[in-house]
Motif scaffolding. Structure first.
Motif, PDB file in Angstrom:
ATOM      1  N   UNK A  96     -14.478   3.299 -23.330  1.00 29.50           N
ATOM      2  CA  UNK A  96     -14.213   3.291 -21.687  1.00 29.50           C
ATOM      3  C   UNK A  96     -13.104   4.818 -20.734  1.00 29.50           C
ATOM      4  N   UNK A  97     -13.813   4.883 -20.001  1.00 26.08           N
ATOM      5  CA  UNK A  97     -13.160   6.181 -19.370  1.00 26.08           C
ATOM      6  C   UNK A  97     -12.606   6.259 -17.721  1.00 26.08           C
ATOM      7  N   UNK A  98     -11.491   6.763 -17.473  1.00 26.18           N
ATOM      8  CA  UNK A  98     -11.186   6.272 -16.257  1.00 26.18           C
ATOM      9  C   UNK A  98     -10.443   7.376 -15.677  1.00 26.18           C
ATOM     10  N   UNK A  99     -10.032   7.808 -14.475  1.00 26.83           N
ATOM     11  CA  UNK A  99      -9.730   8.158 -14.060  1.00 26.83           C
ATOM     12  C   UNK A  99      -7.866   8.514 -13.976  1.00 26.83           C
ATOM     13  N   UNK A 100      -7.359   9.641 -14.403  1.00 27.09           N
ATOM     14  CA  UNK A 100      -5.530   9.357 -14.007  1.00 27.09           C
ATOM     15  C   UNK A 100      -5.103  10.498 -13.218  1.00 27.09           C
ATOM     16  N   UNK A 131       0.700  -0.937  -0.187  1.00 28.98           N
ATOM     17  CA  UNK A 131       0.115  -0.268  -0.276  1.00 28.98           C
ATOM     18  C   UNK A 131       0.789   0.930   0.430  1.00 28.98           C
ATOM     19  N   UNK A 132       1.734   1.140   1.066  1.00 29.21           N
ATOM     20  CA  UNK A 132       3.099   2.343   1.162  1.00 29.21           C
ATOM     21  C   UNK A 132       3.612   2.383  -0.789  1.00 29.21           C
ATOM     22  N   UNK A 137       4.650   6.341  -5.350  1.00 29.84           N
ATOM     23  CA  UNK A 137       4.146   5.602  -6.963  1.00 29.84           C
ATOM     24  C   UNK A 137       3.764   6.727  -7.728  1.00 29.84           C
ATOM     25  N   UNK A 138       3.126   7.215  -7.013  1.00 31.09           N
ATOM     26  CA  UNK A 138       2.041   8.325  -7.595  1.00 31.09           C
ATOM     27  C   UNK A 138       3.098  10.020  -7.424  1.00 31.09           C
ATOM     28  N   UNK A 139       3.969   9.955  -6.394  1.00 27.37           N
ATOM     29  CA  UNK A 139       3.565  10.726  -6.086  1.00 27.37           C
ATOM     30  C   UNK A 139       4.551  12.000  -6.951  1.00 27.37           C
ATOM     31  N   UNK A 140       5.746  11.381  -7.543  1.00 29.00           N
ATOM     32  CA  UNK A 140       6.353  11.916  -8.868  1.00 29.00           C
ATOM     33  C   UNK A 140       7.636  12.199  -8.062  1.00 29.00           C
TER      34      UNK A 140
END
Length: 360
Positions: free
Chosen positions: A356-360, A42-43, A48-51
């Motif tokens: 298809x629609x998704x959140x990015x 989870x961490x 990995x999302x942060x940049x």
């Protein structure tokens, strides 16, 4: 579930941080460990999302992060260390609404401690999801581990917007009347209150940064205009008066201006308007003849994200008042509906690829 719209409310807590471990700079190398594999995973997903964070081995890391259960179901024990030989720099018990939330809030504390930036992992996401052709408002954590429906209108719903304290949502629904009305919903009780149910279209409701006012779009006068009311939808006053169509108001960080879309020039473009004197001006985006869905950066008043028609599709762009120019942020498949995370450094948006629609 097909996500159609997103808005993030971050709650990084009231933990007081020492200054002794702030690294400075734009990126920092971390290693993450835990005796619980799910906690480590989870961490790592969050970081990995942060940049601004690079995940690496303990031998190559500037900081070694360890997250463990703190002996309670809703708390995590965070330690941050560095150096060779290793020295513990920070040890803190981090509470949360449950254990997973406490882990994500601990990750926020790591970001704040090492980069000196506000975290967003412990925040909430509100969006419109469609199941079996029925749209409802959903709320989840940022990693979609805990998703729950907030509405059961069984009617078209659009545009959820958080209150500043994260306790209420504004949204537009066709529930009851079959026409668009603005409602407020309490996340704790589920209680709904009508905000705007005037004749015509009522949409685009959004709280001011202090939560005391609501900007909205009403068409009772014959065409869509921007209005501002108190937090209950009362004492609405009209800001725009023209024959064009206005939409998508978004507040400046200081609450003194709104940015919105108007088709006065022939096609949608971005305008700002002062709440004090009602003066408006066009933003010279100079990137597209079709600009819409503006979102003012909650931390940086110089930046407005928006949707622009580019190359036969739609892309997310960013206008900078200081540079007086725009730049394209996304490429490829059409991208729409930008929404800032609470740190003012990241955007969530909807990407459309075929059906298809998704959140990015």
């Amino acid at each position: 579930m097909i996500p159609l719209f997103s808005e993030v409310f971050g709650q990084s807590g009231t933990i007081q941080l020492p200054d002794l471990i702030r690294a400075g700079g734009d990126r920092v190398a971390l290693s993450v460990a835990s005796s619980k594999a799910n906690t480590q995973t989870l961490a790592q997903r969050a970081f990995a999302l942060h940049g601004g964070i690079t995940l690496t081995s303990a031998a190559n890391a500037a900081f070694v992060v360890r997250i463990e259960p703190a002996g309670a179901d809703d708390a995590a024990l965070l330690t941050i260390g560095s150096g060779n030989p290793y020295k513990e720099q920070l040890r803190r018990t981090v509470p949360g609404t449950d254990y997973e939330n406490s882990v994500l809030r601990a990750c926020d504390l790591v970001v704040e401690s090492t980069l000196g930036l506000e975290g967003f992992f412990g925040g909430k996401l509100a969006f419109v999801g469609k199941q079996r052709k029925i749209s409802e408002i959903y709320v989840s954590d940022l990693l979609f581990r805990q998703v729950r429906p907030l509405t059961a209108d069984r009617a078209l719903v659009i545009g959820p917007r958080w209150s500043p304290n994260g306790k209420r949502l504004l949204y537009t629904t066709y529930y009851k009347t079959g026409f668009p009305d603005i409602y407020s919903i309490n996340l704790s009780t589920g209680r709904r209150e009508a905000i705007a149910t005037y004749r015509g279209t009522n949409s685009g409701g959004v709280f001011s940064p202090d939560g005391r006012q609501i900007a909205m779009v009403l068409s009772g006068s014959g065409n869509s205009e921007i209005y501002v009311s108190d937090a209950k939808g009362k004492k609405a006053r009209r800001l725009t008066t023209n024959r064009s169509l206005e939409a998508s108001p978004s507040w400046s960080p200081d609450g003194k201006q709104l940015v919105y879309t108007s088709d006065g020039p022939g096609k949608p473009q971005l305008f700002t308007i002062s709440l004090e004197d009602g003066s408006s001006r066009r933003i010279p985006t100079n990137i597209s003849s079709y600009c819409s869905e503006p979102a003012w950066n909650p931390k940086n008043p110089n930046q407005i994200a928006f949707t622009a028609s580019i190359g036969g599709g739609f892309q997310i762009a960013l206008y900078d008042f200081q540079a007086r120019s725009s730049r394209q942020l996304t490429q490829g498949a059409s991208s729409v509906e930008p929404a800032w995370l609470n740190d003012g450094r990241h955007l969530v948006f909807t990407r459309r690829e075929g059906d298809r629609q998704r959140l990015m």
